[in-house]
Design an enzyme around this catalytic site. Structure first.
Site, PDB file in Angstrom:
ATOM      1  N   ASN A 517      55.473  26.310  11.160  1.00  0.00           N
ATOM      2  CA  ASN A 517      54.249  26.559  10.396  1.00  0.00           C
ATOM      3  C   ASN A 517      52.938  26.450  11.172  1.00  0.00           C
ATOM      4  OD1 ASN A 517      55.504  26.851   7.674  1.00  0.00           O
ATOM      5  ND2 ASN A 517      56.160  24.774   8.097  1.00  0.00           N
ATOM      6  N   TYR A 518      52.945  25.721  12.295  1.00  0.00           N
ATOM      7  CA  TYR A 518      51.672  25.479  12.988  1.00  0.00           C
ATOM      8  C   TYR A 518      51.621  26.007  14.415  1.00  0.00           C
ATOM      9  CZ  TYR A 518      50.530  22.396   9.111  1.00  0.00           C
ATOM     10  OH  TYR A 518      50.259  21.908   7.861  1.00  0.00           O
ATOM     11  N   LEU A 519      52.780  26.268  15.002  1.00  0.00           N
ATOM     12  CA  LEU A 519      52.814  26.694  16.402  1.00  0.00           C
ATOM     13  C   LEU A 519      52.956  28.197  16.504  1.00  0.00           C
ATOM     14  CD1 LEU A 519      55.212  23.928  17.783  1.00  0.00           C
ATOM     15  CD2 LEU A 519      52.714  23.968  17.826  1.00  0.00           C
TER      16      LEU A 519
END
Length: 560
Positions: A517-519
């Site tokens: 979700n963030y990388l």
């Protein structure tokens, strides 16, 4: 992909689907399986029996031993009972679910032991449901749906020590569901005897159906599969916004540092909050829904009681100590040295306030995001989280990866880089119940491999001695063969040791959330290509489908 990026947001023109697949109706327990109250069998009404089975299935889980879980369960269970049952069942301690629990354990074991033909039949039935409900037509393309099955009723667990754990997650009915499809499409038919809550056509969203769950009052969605073209475009847009932040983040940081000394208290509070969101990857914190009992906060909603100031602590100056419940009731505890002006501002913000007062009383998430939008189009507080997570991974991979390392060693470096991000984002988890046993098994494998290697070294030594004596082709071949066996065992031992180190370091850190979700996946894809690591070692099949756009787009020179 390059030709099909849309700058004005992702929209669809035509959407047709079958609607969600509802959980099957409750099947009552067989006559021979009883619930006991005060040591005596008691036949429950179907609604009460169904809820009792939810608790019975979880008897071997630590949740059912927690007082808050028991209290919430009993409170919701009594609401499903008949008046007569409520009069009789007054104390959870007198309830015996053991026979019911045993029935479900045996049923589960029997399903695992089914003959191959029966398992194949069940698989075919599942595939038939998938074929009917698991796909939609969007803009003329057949796309896979992610979660087309509505979750069955059960008991809410939550994460961390959630105050609502044990409450009843009610059965979702068609009357609860909003269907989203195009006006010219064939509207999905609800199950016989039922009707939809609403049918709408909104092509600015990517969900196919939605409903409000009863525990938190949050909206749940049926979405496209992550591998779908539309989801890929939204993913790409999300990371591109974070990449654009890289070009202006220096200017933004200079500005919020200057605002630490602003004459306006509102600007000072905003600048300190933004510093924490940037430096610590804190969530901004959104206003909670009415009736939400979990005392969770984010940066903008921090209270005085969540922060302690230490002029000097553990050999460091100007230390801020945070202690609060974040998203999903995950506790955030951190001691951070900050710049002197930030420390002074916090002292000012806390002056003459009670512990329950807002730390940033002149700030809201809405006003913060409006300010950020003025600084950069599309910028919000959560973009900082994506940006800092991705840039941290890229920097850590540069620092930790050695080109000469084995694949196993490179994977350990990757997981350590990912772990740095997970720690930054506070992605914790409880140590798995199976951790000790799996570590013991791994250590046993390592011991066995060491014994094999010792024996292989001894055999190689003997083969070398034999070669010196005989000096023929056969003895030379034997040495080469033994040497290869030894090298293979050394490689296997190194891989097992890496696995053990990785497992130990990851026991309380959840790597999946940040990775998915963030990388920016292009960082991982570029790293794999640059260092010769197979992509399937980083992403499983489902994840590779989700990030197909990144795998196709990123070369080894990609820079976030």
């Amino acid at each position: 992909w390059e030709e099909e990026k849309r700058q004005d947001g992702v929209k669809w023109q035509q959407l047709e689907h079958r609607g969600p697949y509802f959980a099957p109706p409750y099947e009552p327990l067989p006559d021979g399986v009883h619930f006991y109250y005060g040591g005596k069998p008691l036949k429950l009404s179907p609604p009460a029996e169904e809820v009792a089975t939810f608790f019975a299935k979880m008897l071997d889980h630590e949740y059912t031993a927690k007082k808050i879980f028991q209290s919430n369960f009993f409170n919701d269970w009594t609401k499903e009972m008949t008046p007569e049952e409520r009069k009789r069942i007054k104390d959870l301690r007198k309830c015996d679910f053991q026979e019911m629990h045993k029935y479900f354990v045996e049923k589960h074991e029997a399903q695992k032991a089914l003959p191959k033909e029966e398992k194949q039949k069940l698989k075919e039935e599942s595939e038939k449901i998938q074929e009917e409900y698991g796909f939609c037509i969007i803009d003329g393309h057949r796309e896979k749906i992610g979660n087309f099955k509505i979750e069955p009723p059960g008991l809410f667990r939550g994460r961390g020590d959630h105050p609502k754990m044990g409450m009843l997650k009610k059965r979702v009915m068609p009357e609860d569901v909003i269907i989203n499809c195009s006006k010219d499409s064939k509207i999905p038919q609800p199950p016989p005897g039922h009707r939809w809550k609403e049918v709408r056509c909104d092509n600015t969203v990517t969900w196919l159906a939605s409903w409000t769950e009863n525990i938190q009052g949050s909206i749940k969605y049926i979405m496209l599969n992550p591998s779908s073209k539309l989801k890929g475009e939204k993913d790409w847009q999300k990371y591109e916004v974070a990449r654009r932040l890289k070009g202006v983040v220096g200017k933004i940081r200079s500005q919020y540092r200057a605002d630490w000394r602003s004459r306006e208290m509102k600007q000072r509070q905003r600048s300190v909050a933004l510093y924490f969101i940037d430096k610590l990857a804190l969530r901004a914190g959104n206003e909670k829904e009415e009736g939400e009992t979990a005392d969770t906060v984010g940066c903008c909603s921090l209270r005085v009681e969540h922060v302690a100031l230490h002029p000097w602590l553990d050999g460091k100056e100007h230390v801020v100590e945070f202690d609060f419940l974040g998203k999903d009731c995950i506790r955030y505890c951190n001691r951070v040295p900050v710049e002197r002006q930030v420390f002074k501002n916090l002292q000012l913000f806390m002056e003459n306030k009670e512990p329950g007062d807002d730390l940033f009383d002149r700030l809201s998430t809405t006003s913060l995001n409006k300010h950020l939008q003025d600084l950069m189009d599309g910028l919000s507080a959560k973009v900082f989280r994506t940006y800092n997570a991705s840039i941290t991974l890229q920097e850590q991979l540069r620092a930790l990866t050695n080109e000469e390392d084995s694949i196993a060693a490179k994977l350990l470096s990757y997981n350590r880089a990912n772990r740095a991000v997970a720690i930054l984002c506070n992605h914790q988890r409880a140590t798995p119940k199976t951790f000790e046993k799996s570590m013991q098994n791994l250590q046993a494998k390592i011991s066995a491999k060491k014994d094999q290697l010792t024996e292989a070294k001894a055999e190689l030594k003997r083969a070398k001695a034999d070669r010196k004596t005989r000096k023929d082709v056969k003895s030379k071949a034997a040495v080469e063969k033994k040497k290869k066996v030894k090298e293979k065992l050394e490689e296997q031992l190194e891989r097992l040791k890496m696995q053990a180190t990785d497992k130990e370091e990851n026991k309380q850190i959840a790597l999946g959330t940040s990775k998915l979700n963030y990388l920016d996946p292009r960082i991982s894809v570029a790293w794999c290509k640059r260092f010769g690591v197979p992509i399937e070692k980083i992403y499983n099949k489902t994840q590779r489908e989700k990030f197909a756009w990144a795998i196709a787009m990123a070369d080894e020179d990609f820079e976030f």
